[in-house]
Structure formats: C-alpha cells, structure tokens
Design an enzyme around this catalytic site. Sequence first.
Site, PDB file in Angstrom:
ATOM      1  N   ASN A 144      56.193  58.302  59.190  1.00  0.00           N
ATOM      2  CA  ASN A 144      55.856  58.328  60.557  1.00  0.00           C
ATOM      3  C   ASN A 144      55.072  59.467  60.235  1.00  0.00           C
ATOM      4  O   ASN A 144      53.512  59.633  60.377  1.00  0.00           O
ATOM      5  CB  ASN A 144      56.385  58.915  61.721  1.00  0.00           C
ATOM      6  CG  ASN A 144      58.175  59.236  62.329  1.00  0.00           C
ATOM      7  OD1 ASN A 144      58.721  59.207  61.377  1.00  0.00           O
ATOM      8  ND2 ASN A 144      57.771  60.228  62.902  1.00  0.00           N
ATOM      9  N   GLY A 166      55.536  49.798  70.857  1.00  0.00           N
ATOM     10  CA  GLY A 166      53.649  49.041  71.708  1.00  0.00           C
ATOM     11  C   GLY A 166      52.679  49.965  72.551  1.00  0.00           C
ATOM     12  O   GLY A 166      51.599  49.758  71.346  1.00  0.00           O
ATOM     13  N   CYS A 220      57.292  64.583  68.567  1.00  0.00           N
ATOM     14  CA  CYS A 220      58.941  65.015  68.749  1.00  0.00           C
ATOM     15  C   CYS A 220      58.769  66.712  67.952  1.00  0.00           C
ATOM     16  O   CYS A 220      60.099  67.587  69.235  1.00  0.00           O
ATOM     17  CB  CYS A 220      59.569  64.605  68.590  1.00  0.00           C
ATOM     18  SG  CYS A 220      58.882  62.741  68.016  1.00  0.00           S
TER      19      CYS A 220
HETATM   20  N1  PLP Z   1      60.249  54.984  64.605  1.00  0.00           N
HETATM   21  C1  PLP Z   1      59.626  55.690  64.223  1.00  0.00           C
HETATM   22  C2  PLP Z   1      59.380  55.801  62.904  1.00  0.00           C
HETATM   23  C3  PLP Z   1      58.182  56.253  65.057  1.00  0.00           C
HETATM   24  O1  PLP Z   1      57.549  56.915  64.148  1.00  0.00           O
HETATM   25  C4  PLP Z   1      58.821  56.570  66.467  1.00  0.00           C
HETATM   26  C5  PLP Z   1      57.881  57.651  67.398  1.00  0.00           C
HETATM   27  O2  PLP Z   1      57.410  58.586  66.904  1.00  0.00           O
HETATM   28  C6  PLP Z   1      59.626  55.985  67.077  1.00  0.00           C
HETATM   29  C7  PLP Z   1      60.945  55.011  65.834  1.00  0.00           C
HETATM   30  C8  PLP Z   1      60.581  55.930  68.636  1.00  0.00           C
HETATM   31  O3  PLP Z   1      59.466  55.593  69.142  1.00  0.00           O
HETATM   32  P1  PLP Z   1      59.594  55.458  71.148  1.00  0.00           P
HETATM   33  O4  PLP Z   1      58.172  55.951  70.923  1.00  0.00           O
HETATM   34  O5  PLP Z   1      58.409  53.853  71.390  1.00  0.00           O
HETATM   35  O6  PLP Z   1      60.999  55.455  71.532  1.00  0.00           O
END
Ligand code: PLP
Length: 381
Positions: free
Chosen positions: A148, A197, A320
């Site tokens: 990410n 989504g 985050c």
């Molecule tokens: N996994 C990855 C690689 C992400 O980038 C994210 C969100 O930033 C998530 C999981 C978590 O997704 P959600 O925000 O829908 O809980």
Amino acid sequence: MIYLDNNATTRVADEVIDAMEPFYREFYGNPHSPHGLGRRSFDAMENARGQLAALLSAGEDEVYFTSCGTESNAVVIRGCLVGQSRRGIVASSVEHPSVLALLRNLEELGMIELSLIPVSRSGELDLDAADRLIDDETALVTLMLAQNETGVIHPVSEVARMAHTRGAKIHVDAVQAAGKIPLVVRDLDADFASISGHKFHAPKGIGALFIRRGTKLAPLWHGGGQEYGMRSGTEAVPSIVGLGKASELAAASLSLQERVRALRDRFESAILQAFRTASVNGAKERLPNTSNISFRGLRSGQIVAMLDARGICASGGSACQSAKPDPSAVMTAMGLPADEAMGAVRFSLSRLTTEGEIDEAIASTIAVITQLTSVPQTMEV
Ligand code: PLP
C-alpha cells in the site's frame, strides 16, 4: 483540491452512487425476506456478486461480502486456525497493519508461531527466505499482492507454489491491487483473497473475500447464516450494489491504468530531476498509480501539511500512520536510513486524475520542497 491519496481511499464514482441510491430510497427489503421487496434486494446482491467475481475471474460461489479489507484479512487468519493442528503463519514484513497487528497479537497470546519474510531495500520479497520459512508446520502464508505504501507487486504465485508444496494455504491481501492491475485469482493460485471497495471507487465499509471452491474456512460470526454461512448479519445491500458497480467499472477501465502510469511517471521524473535529494522507494514492478518519494533530510509530516495548504492531498506512509511522527514501519522494514524514511511521501493517483492536476502537483511539490530545503532542518531521530 488535487487528490493524490487514492491508496488511502478513493472518490465514490458517480455511477456507483446512482446504482446505490434506489436501494436506500425504494428497495430497502431484507434480501432474505420472502416477499417481492426482499427478492429485489437479493437479486441485486447476487448481481453484484457476479460483477465482483468477474473482476477477480472467480466463480460467483467463491465470493463473500464482508464489511472491509480488515475484516476479510481477519476472517482468513483466525478462521484458518480452527480445526488445524499446524500453528505456523508466514507473512511478509511489509503487510498492512490489519494483518501484522493481528498476527502479533495472536503470537503474544501463544496461538501462532509467526515468521516474517524480509524485503530488500526496494521492497522486493526475499524468495530464498520465503522458501526457508514456509515449512511443514505452516498453516497459512499471507502475502499482499501490492504494497500500500510503495505499490511494489509481490510474486504471489511463486510463494503460493511453495505454500501448496508444503500443505499450507495462501491468502492474498489484494486490497490495493484490485482495479489497478489485472487480478486473476486462479493465476495467483490463491486459496483466499481480500478486497476492499473504497480503494476502487466504491463506498467505505464494504469488502469481500474470495474463498477458492472446496476450501474450508471457519466463519468469524455466527447467527442467521447469511453469506452462505460465511458471515452472519443482514447484508449492507446498497453498499454491496455499489461494490458490484465499482467492480464492473474497474474491469471496464483497466486499460486506463496505462494513462495513470504515464502521469505517475511524468510526476516522478519531474520531481527526481528537480531534487538530487529525492529518490523513489520501491522496485520497478509497481502499481501504475503509486509513487513513494523520499526527500532526504526532510519530514514527511511537514511536506504533507504544506502540500495540503496548497490544496494537494498526499500522505506520509499510509493513512493509518499519518498521525504518527515515527518513520513508516514499511520504510524501516525496507532498511531505509532514518533521514530517508522520515521524508517519505506517498502520491497515489486514480483513473480520475487529470494531466492538469499532475502539472499543478509538480509545480506545488517543487515549490514546497524548495522552500523546505532553503530552511535548515533539524532531525532528532
Ligand atoms: N490491506 C491493505 C493492503 C490496505 O491498504 C488496506 C487499507 O489501507 C487494508 C488492507 C484495510 O482495508 P479497509 O480499510 O477496507 O479495512
């Protein structure tokens, strides 16, 4: 406002809002009610399942709706331990906190033996280490398809082969990959894959889980037996309809990602040309929309705040982490020196990003970095 924070979340597409609206105003039936209004919801939900299955090249019976990527990750990690004597879980050292924080918690509770596969300076997975760490005690390997913060794409199918040879299952966190690169779950050889989504123009708070046909997984939630017994709780029909529409749009517009890549590359080369202290974090094999740039000696928090004052949305590390003053855990896992890790800024585009926006973003970023480099920086790391 120029929005270059699409890995944090995306704008809900207008077509998605239009598709969802009737399911708030008119077709509000419970999809499991036996009357016409209920059937209308059920049919819409199953249509969305088909749209998402098509995006993943999966069967409709292999797709389950959840509330988000975090939940999908948790269901797999917790569920795979049920009725299983193996306790080993192998993950990469750069997984999203929804995976790593859960794994560390389970490790502290003595419920799993955790092994982390290291990555190189450019974020590439150490395949030799993966081969050593995945063994006959491994229950699950969990690996993100695309990182990410850097967008680096991991060799999931190679790792899946290692897992399957040793009788382990493989879960792919495909949250950042969906809608940006082709995603064929069978080619990846995935047993499980997580989707969210809001990363591809659907609303926040809706996700999905791919479970390969015939693969057993214990549900987290018990109750009414919705989602074919995998996730009890009345389904969020409007959001599911939105996720379906967003999947259809993403599948139809994958070719636009080449334009996104060209814009991203233009942005990156302009910044690298302007500053010798700037360097790109992440290997060449990256998502087309992501650019993570370290400005050596500067603080990402300050850069992001000054860009924000000029109407540019970017982020330091992941959304985050943006409130924390520490260097990103991902940059640290990649072995970046502190003065580069602290100055890492992520710019993430979408298919809605325009050429004009990139030109403005280049000008503003150059102005901000020039201003900051003319002021002596203090670095207490
Ligand atoms: N996994 C990855 C690689 C992400 O980038 C994210 C969100 O930033 C998530 C999981 C978590 O997704 P959600 O925000 O829908 O809980």
